[in-house]
Design an enzyme around this catalytic site. Structure first.
Site, PDB file in Angstrom:
ATOM      1  N   ASP A  38       0.827  -0.897  -0.406  1.00 45.82           N
ATOM      2  CA  ASP A  38      -0.178   0.267   0.105  1.00 45.82           C
ATOM      3  C   ASP A  38       0.973   2.046   0.016  1.00 45.82           C
ATOM      4  OD1 ASP A  38      -3.063   1.390   0.914  1.00 45.82           O
ATOM      5  OD2 ASP A  38      -1.755   1.893   1.375  1.00 45.82           O
ATOM      6  N   LYS A  75      -2.372   5.670  -4.595  1.00 44.23           N
ATOM      7  CA  LYS A  75      -3.349   6.700  -4.727  1.00 44.23           C
ATOM      8  C   LYS A  75      -2.951   7.994  -5.273  1.00 44.23           C
ATOM      9  CE  LYS A  75      -3.845   4.249   0.312  1.00 44.23           C
ATOM     10  NZ  LYS A  75      -2.875   4.770   0.574  1.00 44.23           N
TER      11      LYS A  75
HETATM   12  N1  NAP Z   1      -5.425   6.151   3.130  1.00 49.04           N
HETATM   13  C1  NAP Z   1      -5.296   6.716   3.878  1.00 49.04           C
HETATM   14  O1  NAP Z   1      -5.506   7.855   4.384  1.00 49.04           O
HETATM   15  C2  NAP Z   1      -4.475   6.077   4.340  1.00 49.04           C
HETATM   16  C3  NAP Z   1      -3.504   6.508   6.576  1.00 49.04           C
HETATM   17  C4  NAP Z   1      -2.606   6.867   7.703  1.00 49.04           C
HETATM   18  C5  NAP Z   1      -2.410   5.654   7.138  1.00 49.04           C
HETATM   19  N2  NAP Z   1      -2.171   4.554   5.951  1.00 49.04           N
HETATM   20  C6  NAP Z   1      -2.153   2.766   5.665  1.00 49.04           C
HETATM   21  O2  NAP Z   1      -2.255   2.257   6.779  1.00 49.04           O
HETATM   22  C7  NAP Z   1      -0.777   1.843   6.276  1.00 49.04           C
HETATM   23  C8  NAP Z   1      -0.620   1.447   8.419  1.00 49.04           C
HETATM   24  O3  NAP Z   1      -1.109   2.181   9.245  1.00 49.04           O
HETATM   25  P1  NAP Z   1       0.260   3.144   9.681  1.00 49.04           P
HETATM   26  O4  NAP Z   1       1.656   3.519   8.979  1.00 49.04           O
HETATM   27  O5  NAP Z   1      -0.612   4.877  10.142  1.00 49.04           O
HETATM   28  O6  NAP Z   1       0.055   2.483  11.303  1.00 49.04           O
HETATM   29  P2  NAP Z   1       0.439   0.975  11.530  1.00 49.04           P
HETATM   30  O7  NAP Z   1       0.573   0.020  10.859  1.00 49.04           O
HETATM   31  O8  NAP Z   1      -2.006   0.953  12.775  1.00 49.04           O
HETATM   32  O9  NAP Z   1       1.513   1.452  13.232  1.00 49.04           O
HETATM   33  C9  NAP Z   1       2.507   1.188  12.374  1.00 49.04           C
HETATM   34  C10 NAP Z   1       2.834   1.038  14.208  1.00 49.04           C
HETATM   35  O10 NAP Z   1       2.568  -0.051  14.773  1.00 49.04           O
HETATM   36  C11 NAP Z   1       4.169  -0.178  15.357  1.00 49.04           C
HETATM   37  N3  NAP Z   1       4.343  -1.813  14.804  1.00 49.04           N
HETATM   38  C12 NAP Z   1       3.994  -2.911  13.986  1.00 49.04           C
HETATM   39  N4  NAP Z   1       4.123  -4.138  14.040  1.00 49.04           N
HETATM   40  C13 NAP Z   1       3.836  -3.928  15.733  1.00 49.04           C
HETATM   41  C14 NAP Z   1       4.396  -5.155  15.886  1.00 49.04           C
HETATM   42  N5  NAP Z   1       3.373  -6.432  15.934  1.00 49.04           N
HETATM   43  N6  NAP Z   1       4.262  -4.943  17.933  1.00 49.04           N
HETATM   44  C15 NAP Z   1       4.140  -3.941  18.368  1.00 49.04           C
HETATM   45  N7  NAP Z   1       4.305  -3.062  17.218  1.00 49.04           N
HETATM   46  C16 NAP Z   1       4.007  -2.686  16.008  1.00 49.04           C
HETATM   47  C17 NAP Z   1       5.297   0.126  14.314  1.00 49.04           C
HETATM   48  O11 NAP Z   1       6.791   0.055  14.598  1.00 49.04           O
HETATM   49  P3  NAP Z   1       8.033  -0.901  13.436  1.00 49.04           P
HETATM   50  O12 NAP Z   1       7.363   0.550  12.439  1.00 49.04           O
HETATM   51  O13 NAP Z   1       9.094  -0.041  14.413  1.00 49.04           O
HETATM   52  O14 NAP Z   1       7.315  -1.939  13.712  1.00 49.04           O
HETATM   53  C18 NAP Z   1       4.809   1.488  13.755  1.00 49.04           C
HETATM   54  O15 NAP Z   1       4.988   2.390  14.398  1.00 49.04           O
HETATM   55  C19 NAP Z   1       0.236   3.229   5.999  1.00 49.04           C
HETATM   56  O16 NAP Z   1       1.862   2.423   6.382  1.00 49.04           O
HETATM   57  C20 NAP Z   1      -0.513   3.447   4.820  1.00 49.04           C
HETATM   58  O17 NAP Z   1      -0.225   2.416   4.080  1.00 49.04           O
HETATM   59  C21 NAP Z   1      -3.185   5.198   4.910  1.00 49.04           C
END
Ligand code: NAP
Length: 276
Positions: free
Chosen positions: A45, A75
């Protein structure tokens, strides 16, 4: 690790769990995405706004995985809303990704004040007809906005990617998606970690299944029928997050996790949030 797939309303399929790439830029970003592919992720993504489409393309080429097996989502940014601007923006994304087709193309935010998402949607339908895009969908759309797209064009988005995690389970919107054949994707599925993973209820359910709280949360998404897109830079956490297809939660456990509901983690309200 093999991640199962699920059908979309246009006849194509998506893996039931994908890899988020927000903030994965430069050499470290490329390495993290390559390691996710090696761990078994097949849905990536990205977005123009993340500034890492070249890294995504490079990671795929360096991974040794057949590029045809990888499903790339990108996107459309707010600055490119409008019919012609969307057609041009898609071509730029293809060039940066170094691919011949965008597998899943989403309107990143609806920007109702700008008022051009319908023009972009018409352009995305055209891009699909031209074969430059396989599946088309949206992100951060409300029920009213989705209804408008369908009423005006007759084309239902394949996907709506929205904020979704135990603090914000999106019950009403998920029900609407299910009734209209739209597949839900969960962004920030781990609520950006915040304090979610230390919630006692997740610890208790995790111990009962011999898994970690993060795996409980990601399995909860799968039980809801939504596709989570966890992001991690760490190979061990990447493997942990993808390993959710060997156990199941009971309906009671799903409800207990959903009961953590309290609202959005930041002000990402589709009616008002603007980014370009
Ligand atoms: N469409 C939209 O408007 C939109 C908005 C926001 C996000 N997104 C998409 O959604 C994806 C995911 O969302 P996000 O990056 O905001 O947050 P997330 O995936 O909910 O959380 C990521 C955070 O959690 C940590 N983490 C991951 N796996 C873990 C585990 N097993 N145990 C403990 N901590 C863990 C990561 O740290 P480490 O990296 O250090 O493991 C990072 O700090 C984004 O990368 C993006 O592709 C889309």
């Amino acid at each position: 690790m093999t991640i199962p797939t699920v059908a979309l309303n246009d006849g194509s399929v998506l893996p039931r769990l994908g890899f988020g790439t927000y903030r994965l830029t430069g050499g470290n970003g490329t390495r993290a995405i390559r390691s996710a592919l090696r761990a078994g992720y097949r849905l990536l993504d990205t977005a123009v706004r993340y500034g890492n489409e070249p890294e995504v393309g490079e990671a795929i080429r360096a991974s040794g995985v057949d590029p045809a097996e990888v499903v790339v989502t990108t996107k459309l940014p707010g600055r490119d809303h409008g019919y012609q601007a969307t057609l041009a923006s898609a071509r730029e994304s293809l060039r940066r990704l170094g691919r011949h087709r965008i597998d899943l193309y989403l309107i990143h935010w609806p920007l109702p004040r700008v008022g051009r998402y319908l023009d972009s949607w018409r352009a995305m339908i055209e891009l699909r007809e031209q074969g430059l895009v396989r599946s088309i969908g949206v992100s951060n759309f409300t029920e009213a906005m989705l209804t408008r797209l369908v009423d005006e064009t007759g084309v239902t988005p394949a996907v709506n990617q929205v904020e979704l995690h135990p603090y914000f389970p999106q019950r009403a919107l998920r029900d609407f998606h299910a009734a209209t054949g739209i597949r839900t994707e969960s962004w920030s599925p781990l609520a950006r970690r915040t304090e979610l993973l230390t919630e006692p209820v997740l610890g208790r359910i995790a111990r009962a299944h011999g898994v970690t709280p993060a795996r409980v949360v990601l399995r909860w998404h799968v039980e809801l029928g939504s596709i989570p897109l966890p992001k991690s830079v760490d190979p061990a956490r990447q493997r942990e997050n993808a390993d959710v297809f060997g156990f199941a939660l009971t309906p009671e456990e799903v409800e207990e996790v959903s009961a953590l509901e309290r609202g959005r983690i930041w002000g990402g309200d589709p009616e008002t949030h603007e980014e370009f």
